[in-house]
Structure formats: structure tokens, C-alpha cells
Write a protein that holds these residues in place. Structure first.
Motif, PDB file in Angstrom:
ATOM      1  N   ASP A 131       0.851  -1.189   0.000  1.00 17.63           N
ATOM      2  CA  ASP A 131       0.000   0.000   0.000  1.00 17.63           C
ATOM      3  C   ASP A 131       0.889   1.242   0.000  1.00 17.63           C
ATOM      4  OD1 ASP A 131      -2.319   1.332  -0.080  1.00 17.63           O
ATOM      5  OD2 ASP A 131      -2.722   1.214   2.071  1.00 17.63           O
ATOM      6  N   VAL A 132       1.494   1.537  -1.170  1.00 20.65           N
ATOM      7  CA  VAL A 132       2.476   2.624  -1.193  1.00 20.65           C
ATOM      8  C   VAL A 132       1.799   3.969  -1.404  1.00 20.65           C
ATOM      9  CG1 VAL A 132       4.379   1.195  -1.952  1.00 20.65           C
ATOM     10  CG2 VAL A 132       2.893   2.220  -3.641  1.00 20.65           C
ATOM     11  N   ASN A 133       2.477   5.033  -0.963  1.00 16.08           N
ATOM     12  CA  ASN A 133       1.932   6.387  -1.069  1.00 16.08           C
ATOM     13  C   ASN A 133       1.766   6.827  -2.508  1.00 16.08           C
ATOM     14  OD1 ASN A 133       2.005   6.798   1.662  1.00 16.08           O
ATOM     15  ND2 ASN A 133       4.166   7.356   1.603  1.00 16.08           N
ATOM     16  N   VAL A 134       2.684   6.370  -3.369  1.00 19.02           N
ATOM     17  CA  VAL A 134       2.695   6.883  -4.733  1.00 19.02           C
ATOM     18  C   VAL A 134       2.214   5.808  -5.694  1.00 19.02           C
ATOM     19  CG1 VAL A 134       4.425   8.667  -4.418  1.00 19.02           C
ATOM     20  CG2 VAL A 134       5.140   6.335  -4.818  1.00 19.02           C
ATOM     21  N   GLY A 135       1.188   5.051  -5.258  1.00 19.95           N
ATOM     22  CA  GLY A 135       0.725   3.906  -6.031  1.00 19.95           C
ATOM     23  C   GLY A 135       0.447   4.215  -7.483  1.00 19.95           C
ATOM     24  N   ILE A 136      -0.278   5.314  -7.734  1.00 23.76           N
ATOM     25  CA  ILE A 136      -0.674   5.595  -9.114  1.00 23.76           C
ATOM     26  C   ILE A 136       0.548   5.945  -9.959  1.00 23.76           C
ATOM     27  CG2 ILE A 136      -1.230   8.031  -8.665  1.00 23.76           C
ATOM     28  CD1 ILE A 136      -3.139   5.730 -10.988  1.00 23.76           C
ATOM     29  N   PHE A 193       1.906   4.064 -13.278  1.00 27.73           N
ATOM     30  CA  PHE A 193       2.210   4.846 -14.477  1.00 27.73           C
ATOM     31  C   PHE A 193       3.636   4.562 -14.927  1.00 27.73           C
ATOM     32  CE2 PHE A 193       2.856   9.105 -16.512  1.00 27.73           C
ATOM     33  CZ  PHE A 193       1.961   8.885 -17.529  1.00 27.73           C
ATOM     34  N   ALA A 194       4.561   4.491 -13.956  1.00 29.32           N
ATOM     35  CA  ALA A 194       5.964   4.230 -14.283  1.00 29.32           C
ATOM     36  C   ALA A 194       6.122   2.859 -14.914  1.00 29.32           C
ATOM     37  CB  ALA A 194       6.823   4.347 -13.029  1.00 29.32           C
ATOM     38  N   ILE A 195       5.481   1.855 -14.301  1.00 26.68           N
ATOM     39  CA  ILE A 195       5.631   0.494 -14.820  1.00 26.68           C
ATOM     40  C   ILE A 195       5.030   0.393 -16.216  1.00 26.68           C
ATOM     41  CG2 ILE A 195       4.957  -1.907 -14.479  1.00 26.68           C
ATOM     42  CD1 ILE A 195       7.058  -1.062 -12.566  1.00 26.68           C
ATOM     43  N   SER A 196       3.853   1.039 -16.411  1.00 25.21           N
ATOM     44  CA  SER A 196       3.244   0.917 -17.734  1.00 25.21           C
ATOM     45  C   SER A 196       4.069   1.666 -18.767  1.00 25.21           C
ATOM     46  CB  SER A 196       1.802   1.409 -17.709  1.00 25.21           C
ATOM     47  OG  SER A 196       1.783   2.806 -17.597  1.00 25.21           O
ATOM     48  N   ILE A 233      -4.848  11.305 -15.442  1.00 27.86           N
ATOM     49  CA  ILE A 233      -4.614  10.880 -14.053  1.00 27.86           C
ATOM     50  C   ILE A 233      -4.553  12.105 -13.143  1.00 27.86           C
ATOM     51  CG2 ILE A 233      -2.909   9.832 -12.537  1.00 27.86           C
ATOM     52  CD1 ILE A 233      -2.327   7.841 -14.742  1.00 27.86           C
ATOM     53  N   ILE A 234      -3.935  13.188 -13.627  1.00 33.12           N
ATOM     54  CA  ILE A 234      -3.874  14.403 -12.808  1.00 33.12           C
ATOM     55  C   ILE A 234      -5.282  14.897 -12.498  1.00 33.12           C
ATOM     56  CG2 ILE A 234      -3.197  16.848 -12.847  1.00 33.12           C
ATOM     57  CD1 ILE A 234      -0.714  16.040 -14.320  1.00 33.12           C
ATOM     58  N   ASN A 235      -6.186  14.812 -13.482  1.00 36.73           N
ATOM     59  CA  ASN A 235      -7.580  15.188 -13.244  1.00 36.73           C
ATOM     60  C   ASN A 235      -8.170  14.447 -12.049  1.00 36.73           C
ATOM     61  OD1 ASN A 235      -9.139  17.020 -14.957  1.00 36.73           O
ATOM     62  ND2 ASN A 235      -8.128  15.889 -16.599  1.00 36.73           N
ATOM     63  N   VAL A 236      -7.946  13.130 -12.048  1.00 34.45           N
ATOM     64  CA  VAL A 236      -8.489  12.333 -10.948  1.00 34.45           C
ATOM     65  C   VAL A 236      -7.805  12.725  -9.643  1.00 34.45           C
ATOM     66  CG1 VAL A 236      -8.699  10.004 -10.043  1.00 34.45           C
ATOM     67  CG2 VAL A 236      -9.097  10.435 -12.452  1.00 34.45           C
ATOM     68  N   LEU A 237      -6.488  12.935  -9.715  1.00 29.38           N
ATOM     69  CA  LEU A 237      -5.744  13.225  -8.491  1.00 29.38           C
ATOM     70  C   LEU A 237      -6.196  14.539  -7.857  1.00 29.38           C
ATOM     71  CD1 LEU A 237      -2.154  12.073  -9.418  1.00 29.38           C
ATOM     72  CD2 LEU A 237      -3.931  10.871  -8.170  1.00 29.38           C
ATOM     73  N   ILE A 238      -6.557  15.519  -8.698  1.00 31.09           N
ATOM     74  CA  ILE A 238      -7.036  16.781  -8.131  1.00 31.09           C
ATOM     75  C   ILE A 238      -8.291  16.516  -7.299  1.00 31.09           C
ATOM     76  CG2 ILE A 238      -7.901  19.079  -8.655  1.00 31.09           C
ATOM     77  CD1 ILE A 238      -6.463  19.008 -11.246  1.00 31.09           C
ATOM     78  N   CYS A 239      -9.128  15.601  -7.778  1.00 35.07           N
ATOM     79  CA  CYS A 239     -10.378  15.314  -7.067  1.00 35.07           C
ATOM     80  C   CYS A 239     -10.153  14.480  -5.813  1.00 35.07           C
ATOM     81  CB  CYS A 239     -11.347  14.572  -7.980  1.00 35.07           C
ATOM     82  SG  CYS A 239     -11.759  15.484  -9.449  1.00 35.07           S
ATOM     83  N   VAL A 240      -9.019  13.775  -5.748  1.00 45.34           N
ATOM     84  CA  VAL A 240      -8.792  12.880  -4.609  1.00 45.34           C
ATOM     85  C   VAL A 240      -7.893  13.530  -3.562  1.00 45.34           C
ATOM     86  CG1 VAL A 240      -7.873  10.662  -3.899  1.00 45.34           C
ATOM     87  CG2 VAL A 240      -9.061  10.865  -6.063  1.00 45.34           C
ATOM     88  N   GLY A 241      -6.814  14.136  -4.013  1.00 47.42           N
ATOM     89  CA  GLY A 241      -5.871  14.723  -3.073  1.00 47.42           C
ATOM     90  C   GLY A 241      -4.867  13.719  -2.547  1.00 47.42           C
ATOM     91  N   SER A 242      -4.711  12.596  -3.239  1.00 47.31           N
ATOM     92  CA  SER A 242      -3.715  11.618  -2.804  1.00 47.31           C
ATOM     93  C   SER A 242      -3.279  10.779  -3.994  1.00 47.31           C
ATOM     94  CB  SER A 242      -4.284  10.719  -1.717  1.00 47.31           C
ATOM     95  OG  SER A 242      -3.390   9.660  -1.479  1.00 47.31           O
ATOM     96  N   LEU A 243      -2.071  10.220  -3.889  1.00 50.79           N
ATOM     97  CA  LEU A 243      -1.591   9.344  -4.949  1.00 50.79           C
ATOM     98  C   LEU A 243      -1.797   7.881  -4.592  1.00 50.79           C
ATOM     99  CD1 LEU A 243       1.814  11.116  -5.575  1.00 50.79           C
ATOM    100  CD2 LEU A 243      -0.062  11.088  -7.166  1.00 50.79           C
ATOM    101  N   ASN A 244      -2.354   7.649  -3.404  1.00 56.31           N
ATOM    102  CA  ASN A 244      -2.545   6.287  -2.928  1.00 56.31           C
ATOM    103  C   ASN A 244      -3.778   5.669  -3.578  1.00 56.31           C
ATOM    104  OD1 ASN A 244      -3.630   4.165  -1.221  1.00 56.31           O
ATOM    105  ND2 ASN A 244      -1.908   4.642   0.095  1.00 56.31           N
ATOM    106  N   LEU A 245      -3.628   4.448  -4.122  1.00 54.87           N
ATOM    107  CA  LEU A 245      -4.732   3.854  -4.881  1.00 54.87           C
ATOM    108  C   LEU A 245      -5.943   3.552  -4.000  1.00 54.87           C
ATOM    109  CD1 LEU A 245      -2.740   1.495  -7.231  1.00 54.87           C
ATOM    110  CD2 LEU A 245      -3.985   3.527  -7.859  1.00 54.87           C
ATOM    111  N   SER A 246      -5.695   3.107  -2.770  1.00 54.05           N
ATOM    112  CA  SER A 246      -6.828   2.806  -1.888  1.00 54.05           C
ATOM    113  C   SER A 246      -7.616   4.067  -1.588  1.00 54.05           C
ATOM    114  CB  SER A 246      -6.327   2.191  -0.577  1.00 54.05           C
ATOM    115  OG  SER A 246      -5.576   1.046  -0.846  1.00 54.05           O
TER     116      SER A 246
END
Lengths: 336, 201
Positions: free
Chosen positions: A109-114, A118-121, A162-175
């Protein structure tokens, strides 16, 4: 102390196996599902002979591939030629380390999951380009060049989505991204981005209508023409595992991950992982549906779509989303 | 114990692949080793708890920059035996530059032998957020300046390479999209033994 360390390691390996084995079975049946679904869409039956409903077909295919001879072309760069399919396959598997299957059901459960996903893909392109170059064949090389340019182009717009989604979430954690969709899935308010993301995943996995790297009519089979037997099978498995991974990414970012569609009585009885898998299957079905119904893009059209339409559109949408959230004072609290 | 093991692994592979970058005969192998070096440097960042920087290194350098680099090296047909002919001539210059870099590294090492304390203190904030708070407040002008430089570089690259050749047929997409069926398709009943023109349709 020594004992505990051993148990922890064994437990970790057991968890990894528990993710990888179902994934590989999923890949096997995705190949069958693809042939069956496309068969039905084209008013054929598809493979239905091996086993009941053709259910043993993937295993027959696998056995056939394993029994074949591995060929190393004489002019090939042997080391790179052998590493390329392994890299593709390994990258398709390691990404699953951060995918949350349910509440707390995640290997790491890493902080920078997304960002990790993205890096792996974005590394997936190396398997393709190394294979194309090491084969020392023109078809393979042309396929690899096409694929590399295509994957790099569509990554840019994927990043902005992905940045769009992140603005709405406020976190890079997938959970946390999934938890943020408890009220409403992001597919509804961010529907245009959902569409852009899905089309970009099609391009990123080299699927129809963007399967130019394979382009059998002009490039025979693209970057893996020279591969046979298990090295070919690894590419094949990697490609389908990548499809499942991209579907999982779509589900996590836009379709609420493991959350039920409505948090009401009959729906919330079904455990989260089941919902997660069902949603992945839905997205995968659309993958197959698209393949059965759309003609292949021309290469300049593909590049135009990526750079001139998706990139500016998703960039403007980032500004719009951010502006809307600030104006209505809905910016999420920073989760980290 | 385990993390120091990982440190030595990453550090060793980074150094070895760095060495291979300059010593391998095949330019494509050089780039692949460069990528391996980047990847292991990302591993070192993770050991420093700087996972955001690590991921950014992989996404930007490995995922985009190195791909384009590999692209170019693969497409260029470089004759390396020719390149190597001038190698001896540049050796003194190379040694001087290498010597300066090593001297600087050693000087840094003595000056900041307590490197571990130079890391920003952990304030219970994830490093993604910590970086953002610093970059977009204290260093906003420098950050914007860096962005501007990149923009200028991009405009320059496009201005250098974009050329309009005459005699090239280009599609105008809006015209393509606004075509209707009536103006593009004509159904003609062709009599046998005569062409479509002769039939007069």
C-alpha cells in the motif's frame, strides 16, 4: 526473531502467488473469451471443441506453444533478444503489487501507487523496442518503432487524465483514490476524461483500433515476428496481462474499484474483490467489443488523435476541474 | 540490515552499468545500460524515502527521455570504429575533466561527511506534499523559469525541424469530416460491354 522473519517471507511469497496464479488463469481465459466474443459478434461460434464450451482451449494452445522449437535468429543480438520477452512479462506482473483488490487487500500500500503504475506501464515500451531491435529484422524493427512512438504519445494524455483524478482525490494512494469515490464514481463527473483514458489504454496496450505495431497486413506481426515457442508465449501473456492491468487501472480511477455500484442491501453483501473482478471483466469486454467492431486507424490519424486532440483536451480539462473545485470550495484535503 | 544490502546492490549495479555505458561496443547496449543505471538510481531514491522523486525519475527519464534516446541511437547508423580513431587525441582532455569531477566529489565528501543530517526533517508529511509546498511557494519563480526554458527549447526544436515541403498532399481533416454521401458516392448502372463513361451516367 529468526522464526518471525522466515514466516513473514513465506507469507509474502504466498500472497504474491495468490495474486499471480489467478492472474495467469485470467490471462488464459481472456484469450478464450476474446475468440468466443469476437466469434459471436461475427456470427461464428469461435473455439468450442476442446473441452466443454471450449474451456480447455487455452491449455491446448499453451501446450502447443511449449512443444514448439525456440528459434534464435542468426543475426539477432542474442542477449537482448532473450531478455525482451521476459521484461515484457515481468513488467506486466510487478505492477499488480500495488493494485488494491478490496479494503486493505493489497500487497504493497504505497503512497505513490498511481505513479508506480504509471511508471511500470511506461516501461512496457522497452520490451517491444528491444525485441524489435534485437530481432535484426525490418518488419520487427518497423513494428517496434511504431509501437514506441505510439506508447510514448498516449502516455502524455494518460498522465494528464490521471492528474484530473488526483485533483479530485488529493492523494496518490490507490486505496484512497477508490475511497474517494464512495459518493460518486469519477466516471460520471469526469466522463470525458474517462473516455479519453479508455481510448488511451487501447493505444497503450497496442489493441485494435490502434494495433498498428502488429499490423499483420503490412508488418506480418510487428515486433514479435521472429519469436517462437515460449518466448512468443511470454509476449502474448504479457500483452494480455497488460490489458487486464489497464482495465484494473480504469476501474480504480473511474469505476470505484471494489465499491458496489449502490451502497444498498443486496449489493453491499457481495464482497469487494468480486465487484472489482466483475468491473474488470466489464472493461475487458469493451476491449474485445472495440476490437470486433472498429477498423484500424491510419498512423497519422493515430498521432493526430493523441497529440492534437487528447493532449490539449485533457490539459484544458485539468484547468476546468481545478477551477471548478476551487470555485465551489470542494478541493479535497491533502491525504499525503 | 536488509536496506543496507539493497543500498549496496543498487549502488553497485548503478556504478557497473555506468561503466558499461562508456565501455560497451554497441551504442544500443550503452543506452540500455544507461537505462539500467537510471532505474537503480530510482531504487536509491526509494531507500532515501524519496519515493516521489524515484517514480518521477522512472516516468520521465526511463519512460520518456531514454525511449527517445534509444529511438535515435537505433535509427542512426553510426560507424563506431571511425569514431574511435580520434579517441587517443581526446584522452588528456577526458582525463582532466574526470580528474576535476573526482576531486569535487572527494571535496564534497569531506565537507559533508554527515550527509544523512542534510536530508529535510520528516514532519509527518509525505514527500509528494513536502516537495509541492516548497516548489510552489518559496521557489515559484525558479520553477516557472525552468518551465519557460523548457518551453523555449520546445519551440526552438519545432522551429528547427518543421518545414513545409511543396508538392505534398495533405489531408484537411475538417474537409474530410464534412463530406457527405451525395458528393462522394455515385451509383451507376453500367451496361455490359460499355464503360461507365460511355453509359453516360
Amino acid at each position: 526473531m529468526e522464526q518471525v522473519w522466515y514466516i513473514e517471507l513465506a507469507w509474502m511469497i504466498a500472497k504474491i502467488i495468490a495474486v499471480v496464479i489467478p492472474l495467469l488463469i485470467g490471462v488464459a481465459y481472456l484469450t478464450l473469451a476474446e475468440r468466443r466474443v469476437i466469434g459471436f459478434m461475427q456470427l461464428r461460434k469461435g473455439p468450442n471443441v476442446v473441452g466443454p464450451f471450449g474451456l480447455l482451449q487455452p491449455f491446448a494452445d499453451a501446450l502447443k506453444l511449449m512443444a514448439k522449437e525456440t528459434i534464435l535468429p542468426a543475426g539477432a543480438d542474442k542477449t537482448v533478444f532473450v531478455i525482451a520477452p521476459m521484461l515484457t512479462f515481468v513488467l506486466a506482473l510487478v505492477a499488480w503489487a500495488v493494485i488494491p483488490f478490496g479494503e486493505g487487500l493489497v500487497l504493497a500500500d504505497v503512497n505513490v501507487g498511481i505513479l508506480y503504475l504509471f511508471a511500470i506501464s511506461s516501461l512496457g515500451v522497452y520490451g517491444v523496442i528491444m525485441a524489435g531491435w534485437a530481432s535484426n529484422s525490418k518488419y520487427a524493427f518497423l513494428g517496434a518503432l511504431r509501437s514506441a512512438a505510439q506508447m510514448v504519445s498516449y502516455e502524455v494524455s494518460m498522465g494528464l487524465v490521471i492528474i484530473n483524478v488526483l485533483i479530485c482525490v488529493g492523494s496518490l494512494n490507490l486505496s484512497l483514490i477508490v475511497e474517494a469515490q464512495r459518493d460518486i464514481w469519477f466516471a460520471l463527473p469526469l466522463f470525458p476524461m474517462f473516455a479519453v483514458f479508455f481510448i488511451s489504454t487501447l493505444a497503450e496496450t497496442n489493441r485494435a483500433p490502434f494495433d498498428l505495431p502488429e499490423g499483420e497486413s503490412e508488418l506480418v506481426a510487428g515486433y514479435f515476428v521472429e519469436y517462437s515457442s515460449m518466448s512468443f508465449a511470454l509476449f502474448f501473456l504479457g500483452e494480455y496481462a497488460n490489458m487486464i492491468l489497464m482495465s484494473a487501472m480504469t476501474v480504480i480511477l473511474f469505476l470505484g474499484g471494489w465499491l458496489p455500484p449502490i451502497d444498498l442491501f443486496p449489493f453491499n453483501l457481495i464482497p469487494g474483490p468480486i465487484w472489482f473482478i466483475l468491473k474488470i471483466c466489464l472493461v475487458l469486454f469493451v476491449f474485445l467489443w472495440v476490437r470486433a467492431t472498429t477498423p484500424r486507424y491510419r498512423y497519422d490519424q493515430l498521432m493526430r488523435l493523441g497529440w492534437k486532440i487528447f493532449l490539449p483536451f485533457s490539459l484544458i480539462y485539468v484547468v476546468l476541474t481545478a477551477g471548478f473545485l476551487v470555485a465551489t470550495d470542494r478541493l479535497p484535503a491533502l491525504g499525503g | 540490515m536488509i536496506s543496507s544490502g539493497f543500498f549496496y546492490l543498487f549502488a553497485l549495479v548503478t556504478c557497473l552499468s555506468g561503466l558499461m555505458v562508456i565501455s560497451s561496443r554497441n551504442p544500443v547496449h550503452s543506452v540500455l545500460f544507461l537505462i539500467l543505471a537510471f532505474f537503480n538510481a530510482a531504487g536509491l531514491f526509494i531507500l532515501l524515502n524519496a519515493e516521489f522523486l524515484a517514480m518521477l525519475l522512472v516516468v520521465v527519464y526511463v519512460g520518456a527521455v531514454a525511449v527517445l534516446f534509444l529511438f535515435v541511437v537505433m535509427m542512426l547508423d553510426i560507424n563506431f570504429s571511425e569514431l574511435r580513431e580520434g579517441f587517443q587525441k581526446y584522452r588528456p582532455l577526458g582525463l582532466v575533466i574526470g580528474g576535476i569531477l573526482i576531486a569535487e566529489l572527494i571535496a564534497t565528501f569531506f565537507e559533508y561527511s554527515d550527509m544523512s543530517t542534510k536530508l529535510p526533517a520528516q514532519q509527518g508529511v509525505h514527500n509528494t506534499r513536502a516537495l509541492g509546498q516548497v516548489i510552489y511557494t518559496d521557489y515559484i519563480y525558479l520553477f516557472q523559469l525552468a518551465g519557460l526554458i523548457l518551453l523555449v527549447a520546445m519551440v526552438g526544436a519545432i522551429a528547427l525541424t518543421l518545414r513545409r515541403r511543396s508538392g505534398v498532399r495533405r489531408q484537411v481533416i475538417s474537409e474530410q469530416n464534412s463530406r457527405t454521401r451525395q458528393e462522394t458516392i455515385r451509383l451507376a448502372k453500367v451496361q455490359s460491354g460499355k464503360g461507365a463513361e460511355e453509359t453516360g451516367q
